[in-house]
Design an enzyme around this catalytic site. Structure first.
Site, PDB file in Angstrom:
ATOM      1  N   ASP A 294       0.838  -1.194   0.000  1.00 56.15           N
ATOM      2  CA  ASP A 294       0.000   0.000   0.000  1.00 56.15           C
ATOM      3  C   ASP A 294       0.874   1.245   0.000  1.00 56.15           C
ATOM      4  O   ASP A 294       1.668   1.462   0.912  1.00 56.15           O
ATOM      5  CB  ASP A 294      -0.901   0.004   1.241  1.00 56.15           C
ATOM      6  CG  ASP A 294      -1.781   1.239   1.311  1.00 56.15           C
ATOM      7  OD1 ASP A 294      -2.944   1.140   0.885  1.00 56.15           O
ATOM      8  OD2 ASP A 294      -1.309   2.295   1.780  1.00 56.15           O
TER       9      ASP A 294
ATOM     10  N   TYR B 171       2.961  10.067  -0.642  1.00 52.47           N
ATOM     11  CA  TYR B 171       4.080   9.492   0.121  1.00 52.47           C
ATOM     12  C   TYR B 171       5.419   9.747  -0.580  1.00 52.47           C
ATOM     13  O   TYR B 171       6.469   9.662   0.054  1.00 52.47           O
ATOM     14  CB  TYR B 171       3.918   7.988   0.310  1.00 52.47           C
ATOM     15  CG  TYR B 171       2.696   7.545   1.079  1.00 52.47           C
ATOM     16  CD1 TYR B 171       1.888   8.448   1.763  1.00 52.47           C
ATOM     17  CD2 TYR B 171       2.349   6.191   1.117  1.00 52.47           C
ATOM     18  CE1 TYR B 171       0.770   8.020   2.453  1.00 52.47           C
ATOM     19  CE2 TYR B 171       1.228   5.758   1.814  1.00 52.47           C
ATOM     20  CZ  TYR B 171       0.438   6.672   2.478  1.00 52.47           C
ATOM     21  OH  TYR B 171      -0.670   6.241   3.140  1.00 52.47           O
TER      22      TYR B 171
ATOM     23  N   LYS C  52      -3.001   5.874  -4.132  1.00 54.32           N
ATOM     24  CA  LYS C  52      -4.088   6.791  -3.797  1.00 54.32           C
ATOM     25  C   LYS C  52      -3.941   8.134  -4.515  1.00 54.32           C
ATOM     26  O   LYS C  52      -2.830   8.624  -4.720  1.00 54.32           O
ATOM     27  CB  LYS C  52      -4.123   7.036  -2.283  1.00 54.32           C
ATOM     28  CG  LYS C  52      -4.119   5.764  -1.448  1.00 54.32           C
ATOM     29  CD  LYS C  52      -4.097   6.069   0.040  1.00 54.32           C
ATOM     30  CE  LYS C  52      -3.762   4.842   0.853  1.00 54.32           C
ATOM     31  NZ  LYS C  52      -2.328   4.483   0.815  1.00 54.32           N
TER      32      LYS C  52
ATOM     33  N   HIS D  13      -7.723   9.582  -1.529  1.00 50.06           N
ATOM     34  CA  HIS D  13      -6.991   9.551  -0.265  1.00 50.06           C
ATOM     35  C   HIS D  13      -7.770  10.209   0.888  1.00 50.06           C
ATOM     36  O   HIS D  13      -7.784   9.698   2.007  1.00 50.06           O
ATOM     37  CB  HIS D  13      -5.633  10.231  -0.443  1.00 50.06           C
ATOM     38  CG  HIS D  13      -4.600   9.781   0.524  1.00 50.06           C
ATOM     39  ND1 HIS D  13      -3.253   9.801   0.245  1.00 50.06           N
ATOM     40  CD2 HIS D  13      -4.695   9.289   1.783  1.00 50.06           C
ATOM     41  CE1 HIS D  13      -2.568   9.341   1.279  1.00 50.06           C
ATOM     42  NE2 HIS D  13      -3.427   9.041   2.234  1.00 50.06           N
TER      43      HIS D  13
END
Length: 273
Positions: free
Chosen positions: A46, A51, A76, A106
């Site tokens: 994931d 990120y 996401k 998200h």
């Protein structure tokens, strides 16, 4: 180690019940962490655009030699891309080097009220066969109701902060009503519940770690979990969850730890771009 169980999404797709999360892992460290996870036996990874480590995830997958159809990859759509979900998706695909299995919005970012349009973009990707399933993250019941009222695709997954101190019971109930799988991010509350006496007592009796007890609590209640670590021994430990079982009394003792102990932003207020 036992084979990782799966949950079946509403569209029939099987999703591993335990995945590996890479939140706050720098891209330079992500390849090594994901490689360790894949070596330990994880088959679900994931990540998310925000990120900044999709490229590291992709490198680890490419170098693993594991067949693509044995893996389940989630990424996401970030808040600033709600108006251009198709473009954002293509950027993620370029970085990952593959089409993800599951694509999530998200955050709902209700202050800008663009998540409905974003959802319609995800539906286009799903209809075109680019992703096996689409879903949401951090959606409250009112956010779910709004996109379900469109009469189109119902989210397959709702990924929310969920752990013994924050059990999101109204969200879980809404997910269940709509046939949505609940997935827990921060399933260990970033370590905040590991020393709770109720959990350490269960762990001591079973000869397991507190983290294993909490993750097992999630699994026995049907949730998907994505624990995160960059330490190979802990990565493996967090997957070793299938040689023991919690009793009903154990589950009840952990259920009693609810205290609205949120560690992340509240979805009704979070609007960061």
């Amino acid at each position: 180690m036992s084979t990782i169980p799966t949950v079946t999404l509403a569209n029939g797709v099987a999703m591993p019940q335990v995945g590996f999360g890479v939140f706050q892992v720098p891209d330079d460290d992500t390849e090594a962490a994901v490689s360790a996870a894949l070596e330990a036996g994880y088959r679900s990874i994931d990540t998310a655009a925000v990120y900044g480590n999709e490229r590291g995830v992709g490198r680890a997958i490419e170098r693993s030699g594991i067949a693509r159809d044995e893996l389940f990859v989630t990424t996401k759509l970030w808040n600033s891309d709600h108006e251009r979900p198709l473009e954002a998706y293509e950027r993620s695909v370029e970085l990952l080097g593959l089409d993800p299995d599951l694509y999530l919005i998200h955050w709902p970012t209700p202050g800008r009220d663009l998540y409905v349009a974003a959802w319609q973009g995800l539906e286009e990707l799903y209809a075109a066969g680019r992703v096996r399933a689409i879903g949401v993250s951090n959606f409250l019941p009112e956010h779910l109701d709004r996109i379900i009222a469109l009469g189109g695709t119902v989210p397959a997954v709702n990924q929310v902060e969920l752990h013994p101190a924050l059990q999101q019971r109204s969200v879980q109930a809404a997910d269940a009503r709509h046939g949505i799988v609940t997935e827990a991010w921060s399933p260990l509350a970033q370590g905040a519940v590991l020393a709770d006496p109720a959990i350490t007592a269960i762990a001591s009796r079973l000869g397991r770690t507190p983290a294993q007890v909490i993750l097992r609590w999630h699994l026995q209640q049907g949730r998907v979990v994505i624990p995160k670590s960059v330490t190979p021994s802990r990565i493996a430990e967090n997957l070793d969850l299938f040689g023991f079982e919690l009793t009903d009394a154990d589950l009840g003792a952990i259920d009693a730890l609810e205290r609205d102990g949120r560690t992340g932003p509240h979805p009704a207020e979070f609007d960061a771009a």
